[in-house]
Structure formats: C-alpha cells, structure tokens
Design a protein around this motif. Structure first.
Motif, short mmCIF file in Angstrom:
data_model
loop_
_atom_site.label_atom_id
_atom_site.label_comp_id
_atom_site.label_asym_id
_atom_site.label_seq_id
_atom_site.Cartn_x
_atom_site.Cartn_y
_atom_site.Cartn_z
N GLU B 118 38.59 34.81 43.63
CA GLU B 118 38.24 34.67 42.22
C GLU B 118 38.27 36.02 41.53
O GLU B 118 38.78 36.16 40.42
N ALA B 119 37.75 37.03 42.22
CA ALA B 119 37.72 38.38 41.66
C ALA B 119 39.14 38.91 41.47
O ALA B 119 39.45 39.50 40.43
N GLN B 121 41.83 37.13 41.16
CA GLN B 121 42.48 36.30 40.15
C GLN B 121 42.04 36.69 38.75
O GLN B 121 42.82 36.56 37.80
N SER B 122 40.82 37.17 38.63
CA SER B 122 40.31 37.51 37.31
C SER B 122 41.03 38.72 36.72
O SER B 122 40.87 39.02 35.56
N ARG B 123 41.83 39.40 37.52
CA ARG B 123 42.57 40.55 37.01
C ARG B 123 43.99 40.17 36.61
O ARG B 123 44.76 41.01 36.16
N LEU B 124 44.35 38.93 36.84
CA LEU B 124 45.68 38.46 36.47
C LEU B 124 45.58 37.55 35.24
O LEU B 124 44.85 36.57 35.26
N PHE B 125 46.30 37.91 34.21
CA PHE B 125 46.22 37.11 33.00
C PHE B 125 47.50 36.32 32.80
O PHE B 125 48.58 36.89 32.79
N PRO B 126 47.37 35.00 32.65
CA PRO B 126 48.57 34.20 32.38
C PRO B 126 48.92 34.27 30.90
O PRO B 126 48.19 34.86 30.11
N ARG B 127 50.02 33.65 30.56
CA ARG B 127 50.47 33.65 29.18
C ARG B 127 49.46 33.00 28.25
O ARG B 127 49.18 33.48 27.18
N VAL B 132 43.07 29.66 31.79
CA VAL B 132 43.11 29.24 33.18
C VAL B 132 42.36 30.08 34.21
O VAL B 132 41.26 29.71 34.60
N THR B 133 42.93 31.18 34.64
CA THR B 133 42.40 31.86 35.83
C THR B 133 40.93 32.20 35.71
O THR B 133 40.11 31.75 36.49
N GLY B 134 40.61 32.96 34.74
CA GLY B 134 39.31 33.28 34.28
C GLY B 134 38.16 33.57 35.21
O GLY B 134 37.81 32.81 36.08
N ALA B 135 37.57 34.65 34.96
CA ALA B 135 36.28 34.99 35.53
C ALA B 135 35.83 36.15 34.67
O ALA B 135 36.62 37.00 34.33
#
Lengths: 222, 241
Positions: B118-119, B121-127, B132-135
């Motif tokens: 989760e951590a 993923q929270s550094r990857l931003f989708p379009r 979506v990914t969010g944290a």
C-alpha cells in the motif's frame, strides 16, 4: 508518422481512467474506424491478444529505457500508466486531497483474511482474528475494497464477503495469486480439506491410506 | 480516577494480538508457551486495560477464561485430569490456542506485507485523479500498538508504586484535561519527548493513570504521535505539526 501497435496502445492507456485488459484493447482495435486515414485502422483489426501483450511488454521497456516520468504496470488483471515513485513528492502536493486514508492494521488483517479465504462469513473471519470484525467490515465495504458475494448455506445463511477489483488496484496486485503468502495460506485451506477427507476415508477402512496421514506414530513400519 | 474526562478508546486489537505480543516480548516459542507465565501476564494487561477504562471486547475475557482453564488442567497430575470426551486422550490442552495463534500470525504477516504494498502504491499516481491507488501521505499516528503503550505504562506505574511507599498522604486531584494542558505546555518549545519523561514528575499511581489517559487522548486527537525505534524499546512522543 507510421502508426505502430504499441503506440496505439499507449494512446489508449494514456486516456484511460482505469486499467485496461488486453481483451478490451483487442475489442477496441477490432471495432475502430477512421475515415481520415482509410485503411489504417482496418490494418489492426485482426490483432491477437498475444500480439497486444507482446507490444505492451515492448512499450514497458521503451518507457523504462527512455526514463520517462511514467511507467506501464500490470495491475488488477489489466494494464495502466502510472507515475514513477520518484515523482511522488510533487504529485502528492498536486493531488493530496483526493487521496483516501491509509488502512489501519486491523483493517489490513481483515482484508488479508478475506482475500485469501474468500468467500468467507463474518463469523469465520472473527474466528481467525479472535475478535469481532463488524466495524472493520463496514469500513471496508464503504471503501469498496470488499463486497458481498453471496450467502452461505450454513445455519442463519450468513453473508459471504470477497475482495473487489478496487482492492487489487489499491495494493497494486495483478491478481489474488499476487497476495502476500497466497501459496501458503490459500493452499492451507485446500490442504486442510484434503486432510479432513483423508481422515474420513481412513475411518472407513483401507489400511493402505493410513501412512499418508499426518500422525507418524500410526504409520506402519513396512 | 476523575470522572470528568472519560477517554473512549476502542481497542481494535484482539486477545490473539495480546498473546502474540506477550510471546514475542518473552522471546518464547509459540509451540512451547509457558502457560503459567503467559496467563499471569495476560491477566495483568487485562486489568491494566480495565483500569484505564479502555473498551475491552468480551473476547478478551473469554481468552482469559480459556487460559486459566488450560493452566488449571496442566496443574493437575495426569491421572486426575477429567477426560474430556471431545478431546483426544493426552492431547495438550494448549494445542487449540497454539493452532489459532499460528494461523493468525500468518495472516498478520500477510497484512504487514500488504501495508508495504500500500505504501509503495501510494507513490504511484495513475492518470485518473486520486481515484484509485490512494493512500494518504500522512504518517500513520499509531506506529506503536496499544500493547506497547500499555507495557510502557505498566513500567511507569510500577516505578510510581515504589516511590509511593514512603510518602505523606496528601489529597491530590488530577484531571485529564489538566494533564493534557501540561503535556502540551512541555511540548511548547520541544518537538519530542521520551515516554518516561512525560511521567517524570508523576508521584502517585493516580497521577500516572491520569497522565497516561491524557497521552492517549492527545494521540487520538492527532496532536501527538508515538514512535518506537526499537522493538520493546523506549517510546518517543512526537508533536504533530
């Protein structure tokens, strides 16, 4: 400009607001028309999913080697473009308010249990965690990370829960096989069942089966 | 304890979390639980939680009963033990709890790895914006479990009891609200405190309890957060900017 398959896919992914599956991309290619450039769209009509997958891999490498600020990732059964982690600082500043809260340890535990043992009832989750899960379940349902998948045949016909597509996206998982400890904890459920079946079978008769059982002291010496 | 300021802090962790915590703290093998020692500690933590008026789930009491039952069974010589028809003969009564602990521990480990994902993923931003990914980027406030806090509290409480022995009896009244003010005052020009420092001046058991409740409340209100750089080490109390 010669249009290449990987660049069509890149354009699709650039504009998409959710992960796209290779199947969806194939359907788009099969149905698209373009009056301005006769023949071009038609030439991609019969593209197979395998060719799309190969083009996506190629695009992924291309983006990586060109050191762009975004990358292509496989997530929740599809593909999507996302920024690289190195740019998180600025994007956080830009998009901060829209981001949901990080999950609490009890929520993550409950989610792991549901992900690995679905479909599962509240009572069965509570039995594993050793504490009620009603509040946590409510939060997870609200966040759309789990959903009701049906009703059990057990007494009282309790609701059964499973994880959603959004769950996979939230954690960047390609599928449930990607879950941490998936092999061990999902297999264990299956192994437990076969062990029970074996016990039931051994109780019947057949002494040959007994050396497969889990109790070593009952195994015959030869 | 003063009734003016009730701290309602729900304990989301369950009895299995507490047991795993104690097992880790005692550095014993899960399969070789020293039942007497662990049961005593479990009961000690339980009474501390009740002393602090934490909302303790009924499951904690069920587990306490189970542990005491196991302990009593192990105390009896084998030939005097009541044969439980449901149980296999000679089966270690600890087995059921151990089995549950082992399974639960695996899910906890999976959850830990999920948090890691989760951590990342929270550094990857989708379009699509934030959907979506969010944290949240915010640092989680509870980097320390409630049992770590209770453990630290227990240590301070024991020290306070030692001090109390040769003391004149003066009526003192402490309120949680006063203590909240006091802690915030200390932190006015400091960013960080050690857990033990918060209690340095506390001279009685009552004062320690009230101070601890004030601390919990400040954590809940997100005015403070706590960190424990080393497992079972000293807890740091940090001001949230």
């Amino acid at each position: 400009m010669t249009i290449e398959l990987k660049h069509i896919l890149e354009a699709l992914l650039f504009s998409a607001e959710r992960p796209l599956t290779t199947k969806e991309m194939r359907t788009i290619l099969a149905e698209a028309t373009d009056d301005e450039n006769p023949g071009v769209a038609e030439s991609f009509r019969h593209t197979r999913e395998a060719a799309i997958a190969a083009a996506l891999e190629e695009l992924k490498v291309e983006l990586d080697t060109a050191q762009r600020s975004f990358q292509l990732v496989e997530i929740a059964g599809g593909w999507r473009l996302v920024s690289r982690p190195e740019f998180a600082a600025w994007l956080t500043k830009l998009l901060d308010e829209a981001r949901p809260h990080r999950l609490s340890p009890p929520a993550l535990e409950t989610l792991s249990i549901i992900a690995l043992r679905q479909p599962i009832s509240r009572a069965d989750i509570a039995a594993i965690r050793g504490v009620e899960v009603d509040g946590v379940i409510k939060t997870l349902l609200e966040r759309d990370l789990i959903t009701i998948t049906g009703k059990s045949d057990a007494p009282g016909r309790p609701m059964l829960y499973g994880t959603t597509q959004k769950f996979l996206e939230h954690f960047g998982l390609r599928s449930l096989d990607d879950m941490p400890k998936a092999a061990e904890l999902r297999l264990q459920a299956a192994a437990l069942k076969t062990a029970e079946d074996k016990v039931a079978g051994a109780a019947g008769e057949s002494p040959e089966n007994s050396n497969e059982g889990s109790a070593p002291e009952t195994a015959p010496s030869n | 304890m003063e009734a003016d300021y009730k701290v309602k802090l729900e304990v989301f962790e369950g009895p299995l979390d507490l047991l795993l915590y104690l097992i880790k703290k005692e550095e014993v093998d899960i399969y070789e639980i020293p039942i007497e020692r662990i049961t005593n500690q479990y009961l000690e933590y339980l009474s501390l939680m009740q002393l602090l008026n934490l909302e303790v789930a009924g499951e904690f009491l069920v587990m306490a009963a189970t542990l005491m039952y196991i302990k009593s069974r192990l105390l009896l010589p084998e030939d005097q033990q009541v044969t439980d028809t449901e149980q296999e003969e000679g089966e270690d009564p600890r087995w059921e709890v151990i089995r549950q602990l082992v399974e639960y521990k695996k899910f906890k480990e999976a959850a830990l790895q999920l948090a890691q994902r989760e951590a990342e993923q929270s550094r990857l931003f989708p379009r699509s914006v934030g959907e979506v990914t969010g944290a949240e980027r915010e640092v989680p406030l509870a980097e320390v479990s409630i049992f770590d806090l209770i453990n630290a509290f227990n240590t301070v409480l024991k020290k306070a009891q030692e001090k109390e022995i040769f003391r004149e009896i003066v009526e003192e009244r402490f309120t949680v609200s006063d203590k909240i003010e006091e802690i915030l005052f200390i932190l006015r020009d400091r960013a960080e405190l050690l857990f033990s420092e918060v209690f340095e001046k506390a001279s009685s058991r009552a004062e320690v309890v009230v101070t601890f409740l004030a601390l919990l409340e400040l954590i809940r209100l997100k005015r403070l957060r706590v960190q424990q750089p080393e497992a079972f080490g000293e807890i740091h109390v940090i001001k949230v900017a």
